[in-house]
Design an enzyme around this catalytic site. Sequence first.
Site, PDB file in Angstrom:
ATOM      1  N   ASP A 149      -4.747 -13.896  -0.665  1.00 14.65           N
ATOM      2  CA  ASP A 149      -5.186 -12.852   0.004  1.00 14.65           C
ATOM      3  C   ASP A 149      -6.457 -12.903   0.529  1.00 14.65           C
ATOM      4  OD1 ASP A 149      -3.798  -9.622   0.044  1.00 14.65           O
ATOM      5  OD2 ASP A 149      -5.845 -10.152   0.802  1.00 14.65           O
ATOM      6  N   LEU A 164      12.566  -4.178  -0.288  1.00 20.20           N
ATOM      7  CA  LEU A 164      12.306  -3.494  -1.196  1.00 20.20           C
ATOM      8  C   LEU A 164      11.548  -2.357  -0.995  1.00 20.20           C
ATOM      9  CD1 LEU A 164       9.106  -4.218  -1.898  1.00 20.20           C
ATOM     10  CD2 LEU A 164       9.966  -6.285  -2.758  1.00 20.20           C
ATOM     11  N   GLU A 176       9.068   0.863  -1.957  1.00 25.31           N
ATOM     12  CA  GLU A 176       7.881   1.165  -2.722  1.00 25.31           C
ATOM     13  C   GLU A 176       8.268   2.086  -3.872  1.00 25.31           C
ATOM     14  OE1 GLU A 176       4.343   2.593  -1.143  1.00 25.31           O
ATOM     15  OE2 GLU A 176       4.222   1.147   0.636  1.00 25.31           O
ATOM     16  N   ASN A 212      16.008  -0.627   8.810  1.00 27.51           N
ATOM     17  CA  ASN A 212      14.918   0.538   8.610  1.00 27.51           C
ATOM     18  C   ASN A 212      15.237   1.627   9.644  1.00 27.51           C
ATOM     19  OD1 ASN A 212      13.637  -0.547   6.319  1.00 27.51           O
ATOM     20  ND2 ASN A 212      11.848  -0.870   7.429  1.00 27.51           N
ATOM     21  N   LEU A 244      20.043  10.355   2.574  1.00 26.10           N
ATOM     22  CA  LEU A 244      20.661  11.780   3.091  1.00 26.10           C
ATOM     23  C   LEU A 244      20.210  13.008   2.595  1.00 26.10           C
ATOM     24  CD1 LEU A 244      23.002  11.325   5.524  1.00 26.10           C
ATOM     25  CD2 LEU A 244      24.551  11.727   3.759  1.00 26.10           C
ATOM     26  N   CYS A 301       6.343   2.142   6.451  1.00 19.37           N
ATOM     27  CA  CYS A 301       7.423   1.375   7.004  1.00 19.37           C
ATOM     28  C   CYS A 301       8.389   2.150   8.122  1.00 19.37           C
ATOM     29  CB  CYS A 301       8.400   0.710   5.987  1.00 19.37           C
ATOM     30  SG  CYS A 301       7.599  -0.182   4.784  1.00 19.37           S
ATOM     31  N   LYS A 311       6.516   2.999  11.375  1.00 20.39           N
ATOM     32  CA  LYS A 311       5.995   1.986  12.364  1.00 20.39           C
ATOM     33  C   LYS A 311       7.095   1.133  12.984  1.00 20.39           C
ATOM     34  CE  LYS A 311       4.808  -1.711   9.177  1.00 20.39           C
ATOM     35  NZ  LYS A 311       5.701  -2.951   9.674  1.00 20.39           N
ATOM     36  N   LYS A 321       6.060   9.664  -0.695  1.00 19.06           N
ATOM     37  CA  LYS A 321       7.535   9.881  -1.548  1.00 19.06           C
ATOM     38  C   LYS A 321       6.927   9.865  -2.932  1.00 19.06           C
ATOM     39  CE  LYS A 321       9.106   5.292  -2.189  1.00 19.06           C
ATOM     40  NZ  LYS A 321      10.204   4.548  -1.857  1.00 19.06           N
TER      41      LYS A 321
HETATM   42  C1  UGA Z   1      11.590   1.477   3.096  1.00 19.18           C
HETATM   43  C2  UGA Z   1      13.104   0.882   3.068  1.00 19.18           C
HETATM   44  O1  UGA Z   1      13.829   1.786   2.438  1.00 19.18           O
HETATM   45  C3  UGA Z   1      13.127  -0.349   2.298  1.00 19.18           C
HETATM   46  O2  UGA Z   1      14.296  -1.030   2.281  1.00 19.18           O
HETATM   47  C4  UGA Z   1      12.047  -1.236   3.260  1.00 19.18           C
HETATM   48  O3  UGA Z   1      11.986  -2.752   2.642  1.00 19.18           O
HETATM   49  C5  UGA Z   1      10.815  -0.747   3.237  1.00 19.18           C
HETATM   50  O4  UGA Z   1      10.790   0.601   3.972  1.00 19.18           O
HETATM   51  C6  UGA Z   1       9.577  -1.440   3.994  1.00 19.18           C
HETATM   52  O5  UGA Z   1      10.190  -1.746   5.404  1.00 19.18           O
HETATM   53  O6  UGA Z   1       9.131  -2.314   3.695  1.00 19.18           O
HETATM   54  P1  UGA Z   1       9.791   2.617   1.628  1.00 19.18           P
HETATM   55  O7  UGA Z   1       8.978   2.890   2.889  1.00 19.18           O
HETATM   56  O8  UGA Z   1       9.424   2.169   0.394  1.00 19.18           O
HETATM   57  O9  UGA Z   1      11.168   1.699   1.740  1.00 19.18           O
HETATM   58  O10 UGA Z   1      10.608   4.167   1.438  1.00 19.18           O
HETATM   59  P2  UGA Z   1      11.919   5.092   1.313  1.00 19.18           P
HETATM   60  O11 UGA Z   1      12.472   5.231  -0.181  1.00 19.18           O
HETATM   61  O12 UGA Z   1      12.925   4.311   2.220  1.00 19.18           O
HETATM   62  O13 UGA Z   1      11.449   6.327   1.938  1.00 19.18           O
HETATM   63  C7  UGA Z   1      10.740   6.537   3.157  1.00 19.18           C
HETATM   64  C8  UGA Z   1      10.652   7.891   3.463  1.00 19.18           C
HETATM   65  O14 UGA Z   1      11.778   8.495   3.936  1.00 19.18           O
HETATM   66  C9  UGA Z   1       9.742   8.756   2.401  1.00 19.18           C
HETATM   67  O15 UGA Z   1       8.843   9.389   3.299  1.00 19.18           O
HETATM   68  C10 UGA Z   1      10.954   9.459   1.752  1.00 19.18           C
HETATM   69  O16 UGA Z   1      10.505  10.640   1.504  1.00 19.18           O
HETATM   70  C11 UGA Z   1      11.778   9.855   2.883  1.00 19.18           C
HETATM   71  N1  UGA Z   1      13.325  10.098   2.717  1.00 19.18           N
HETATM   72  C12 UGA Z   1      14.047   9.186   2.080  1.00 19.18           C
HETATM   73  C13 UGA Z   1      13.775  11.286   3.233  1.00 19.18           C
HETATM   74  O17 UGA Z   1      13.052  12.170   3.826  1.00 19.18           O
HETATM   75  N2  UGA Z   1      15.240  11.481   2.734  1.00 19.18           N
HETATM   76  C14 UGA Z   1      15.903  10.470   2.226  1.00 19.18           C
HETATM   77  O18 UGA Z   1      17.176  10.664   1.883  1.00 19.18           O
HETATM   78  C15 UGA Z   1      15.401   9.147   1.807  1.00 19.18           C
END
Ligand code: UGA
Length: 435
Positions: free
Chosen positions: A33, A156, A158, A211, A253, A263, A266, A323
């Site tokens: 990095d 993956l 976070e 995504n 859901l 993620c 964007k 989250k």
């Molecule tokens: C997301 C994807 O889930 C991963 O598979 C992907 O690798 C990652 O982006 C990436 O592209 O690097 P992440 O951003 O860590 O992962 O978080 P998520 O758990 O997917 O949640 C994203 C957002 O959606 C959060 O703000 C969460 O609170 C919200 N969310 C999630 C909801 O409002 N409702 C849900 O049922 C699930």
Amino acid sequence: MEKQTISVIGAGHVGLVTAAGFAQLGHQVLAVDDDQQKINLLRQDKMPFFEPELEGLVHRGVRSGRLSFSTRIKDAVDQAEIIFICVGTPSGNDGEADLSFLEKVIAGIAANLSAYRLIVEKSTVPVLTGEWVKYTLQTLGPKRVPFDLAANPEFLREGTAVFDFFHPDRIVIGTETERARNLMARVYQGVETELLFTDIKSAELIKHTSNSFLALKISYINAVSRICEKVGADINLVARGMGLDRRIGTKHLNAGIGYGGSCFPKDVAAFLHLANRVGYDFKILKAVEEVNREQKLLAFSKIKNRVGTLSGRTLGVLGLTFKADTDDIRESPALEIVRMLSQAGAVVQAYDPASGTAAQRTVPALKLVSSPYAAAKDACALLVLTDWPEFAGLDFKRIRDNLRSPVIFDGRNFLDRERLVALGFQYLAIGRPSG
Ligand code: UGA
């Protein structure tokens, strides 16, 4: 199992987990990095960000002698046959993916290439990026030094990144040659899952479509939550009833204040930009963005309508990150709502288990407190904006007694409504009957 030499360029959420994960699988890994401070921290056994289980994984890698760090791209190219690129691809103008970090890395690889290398795109990139990477390497790199390119998108999350690395639902590998396919299969030996081999463009597309589809599920259920509010139904029950159909699935859901993070926002924007560029009007995805934008405004209006005038009123907030289980505040809907409330004159006192000063830098008017009970102290409502599991287990009698008026807004629909109502709370949520 045949061990590989691997370098991982970019030691952020994806890169560091990937590097430490490969070291655990037995490979010899160099994480690179250009942020000297980050590399210094890692060399002192310290983590540059919070991610459950990552610290132990990194320490094990370093102690085994299989994980080391550098700031030089030259080391990445010299010391490994396989080079993973995990640098950020943030949102640029009009949502277009900003590939400038990637561009810099590709130029650095080209300048140092002297023997065969497999170069792997793991950063989230729009489809067709691989073509441009290949062309750039051919143009800038030395003549007659062979290389292969692969696209290996990362899925993956976070907060559960280490678990996800070792237990993925699938591993997608886009390649053009047998040699690259064999090397990639060896890299992932030891991870039990399906390896899906594709061409490079399909692999790139799988990341953006995955995504965007998850974001679509969230916006869909948030849109349905508005109907629930109009007719008096409960979105949690509707989502459960839908999700039990295995073709739909219960995951992603949960209705709430909208999706955020580094993620989904964007990637949806970048996918829309790409669709536009290739001449497709991606109407469904536009609606996904629109519903998500409105969701935060709706939450704000709900709070405002219940509290009345916001100016000078104290509000307690639990949760500022995008989250639970992360200290990441990027594109956090919770923080966006806090910003709107502050701008409307409310005094916001907030507690978050992991993020503090970073949130305050973003919204300077925010008053950080050291416990959920302090957040509730003399506030005229408590807003729970992130679903940290510890929030569900609070002593709500104590919370109620600390509040000036017993109003609770459950922005993630995860608190026990019946219990709160029985304790005398006025309960507000998203798409659920108020109590
Ligand atoms: C997301 C994807 O889930 C991963 O598979 C992907 O690798 C990652 O982006 C990436 O592209 O690097 P992440 O951003 O860590 O992962 O978080 P998520 O758990 O997917 O949640 C994203 C957002 O959606 C959060 O703000 C969460 O609170 C919200 N969310 C999630 C909801 O409002 N409702 C849900 O049922 C699930």
